[in-house]
Scaffold this active site. Structure first.
Site, short mmCIF file in Angstrom:
data_model
loop_
_atom_site.label_atom_id
_atom_site.label_comp_id
_atom_site.label_asym_id
_atom_site.label_seq_id
_atom_site.Cartn_x
_atom_site.Cartn_y
_atom_site.Cartn_z
N GLU A 32 0.73 -1.26 -0.08
CA GLU A 32 -0.26 0.07 -0.03
C GLU A 32 0.88 1.13 -0.01
OE1 GLU A 32 -3.04 0.18 -0.57
OE2 GLU A 32 -3.75 -1.67 -0.60
N TYR A 115 -6.45 6.44 4.24
CA TYR A 115 -6.57 5.42 3.04
C TYR A 115 -5.83 4.08 3.53
CZ TYR A 115 -5.87 2.39 -0.73
OH TYR A 115 -5.39 1.31 -1.35
N ASP A 133 -9.76 4.90 -2.48
CA ASP A 133 -8.47 5.47 -3.30
C ASP A 133 -9.15 6.15 -4.52
OD1 ASP A 133 -9.23 3.58 -5.17
OD2 ASP A 133 -7.14 2.91 -5.56
N CYS A 188 -12.98 1.16 -15.53
CA CYS A 188 -13.29 2.67 -15.34
C CYS A 188 -12.29 3.47 -14.93
CB CYS A 188 -14.58 2.46 -14.38
SG CYS A 188 -15.45 4.11 -14.04
N CYS A 195 -16.36 1.26 -21.34
CA CYS A 195 -17.87 1.10 -20.51
C CYS A 195 -18.49 -0.14 -21.11
CB CYS A 195 -18.78 2.38 -21.09
SG CYS A 195 -18.32 3.79 -20.24
N CYS A 198 -17.87 -2.92 -18.85
CA CYS A 198 -18.05 -2.72 -17.44
C CYS A 198 -19.25 -3.49 -17.06
CB CYS A 198 -18.18 -1.35 -17.17
SG CYS A 198 -18.76 -0.95 -15.57
N CYS A 204 -25.29 2.19 -14.49
CA CYS A 204 -24.23 3.41 -14.47
C CYS A 204 -24.98 4.84 -14.79
CB CYS A 204 -23.01 3.16 -15.34
SG CYS A 204 -22.04 4.58 -15.11
#
Length: 300
Positions: A32, A115, A133, A188, A195, A198, A204
């Site tokens: 991370e 985060y 994030d 995305c 798209c 997705c 969406c």
């Protein structure tokens, strides 16, 4: 919506070493920190080498800082390397060498923000957390709220809305967090969203609205790189990492290093290398050692 993302993730997830069942909480924390503002392709080999060399917080805590900075290499923002070592030392001194479990405990570690604390609590310890994030914020903002991109800064209202989207069950919430993150990274995306691929395309809000433009475009500023002090700092750090441990007598060589090996006359600001070096010293990334006939510098 949860089910659609989880089904997609089951078939599309990248096989990353810090996501595997045998990854330690320390390995998750290291990943991370490395992944902050750095692409996965650059992090993965560095993470593998790092974990082989320093598999526990205690191993990193006792390492020479110069070795830590050399191992960080070109991941960028090298202060992260020293903060990670400070984090390891705190884990050893205050937590018996074990990565804390709760977000509150994780937030007490050097260099760990909201985060990172949420991500480690979720991905290392299986806790329900709101992991936000840039990728997660973008997917949630588009799919549920019809925004092209999230606001430049994360506000309390956005955090509270995002918390409401996370599944109540801890195990499911972990998979949701990593699934949405992966969806934002692979499909995305910010500039060229796919798209058609997705799993959320049928529901969406942003797609249904005709993919409206970014309402916050005027507030976003692209950080420059070429010609900046940050670029010169990177050149100086690369030069010091390549030295075999002997101090560097800068002299005229500082201008050449600052210019990236080119003619120092090409520098837009001749004072820039000296300014960049001084900032590295102030940040603790470089140590100055006065000498009778030269200014000597080395990694800490």
């Amino acid at each position: 919506m949860h089910a659609a993302v989880l089904r997609w993730y089951d078939g599309a997830a990248r096989d990353l070493p810090w996501r595997r069942p045998d990854a330690s909480p320390w390995g998750v924390l290291v990943s991370e920190v490395m992944l902050q503002q750095t692409p996965v392709a650059r992090v993965e080999p560095a993470w593998r080498a790092w974990m082989e060399r320093w598999p526990t917080p205690a191993d990193l805590a006792s390492a020479p800082a110069a070795d830590v900075l050399r191992a960080w290499d070109r991941l960028g923002y090298p202060r992260r390397a020293l903060r990670l070592q400070d984090c390891a030392r705190t884990i050893v001194a205050e937590h018996d060498g074990a990565v804390p479990v709760t977000e509150d405990e994780l937030l007490t570690l050097p260099g760990v923000g909201a985060y990172t604390a949420a991500a480690v609590a979720a991905f290392a310890h299986g806790a329900r957390a709101v992991v936000l994030d840039t990728n997660v914020r973008r997917v949630v903002g588009r799919a549920l709220e019809g925004r092209a991109l999230p606001p430049p800064t994360l506000g309390r209202a956005e955090q509270e809305r995002a918390a409401g989207y996370v599944p109540a069950d801890a195990a499911t919430s972990v998979r949701w967090n990593v699934g949405v993150m992966e969806l934002g990274a692979l499909v995305c995306t910010a500039r060229s969203p796919r798209c058609a691929d997705c799993p959320l395309r049928s529901r969406c809000a942003w797609l249904a609205a005709g993919r409206p433009a970014d309402e916050h475009a005027a507030r976003r500023r692209t950080q420059a790189w070429h010609g900046t002090d940050r670029q010169v700092r990177g050149r100086i750090m690369a030069h010091l990492r390549a030295l075999p441990g002997t101090p560097w007598a800068t002299g005229r060589d500082l201008l050449t290093v600052g210019a990236g090996g080119a003619d120092p006359a090409a520098l837009p600001d001749p004072a820039q290398p000296g300014r960049a070096l001084a900032s590295l010293v102030a940040d603790g990334l470089v140590v100055a050692a006065a000498s009778a006939d030269a200014d000597l510098y080395r990694l800490p």
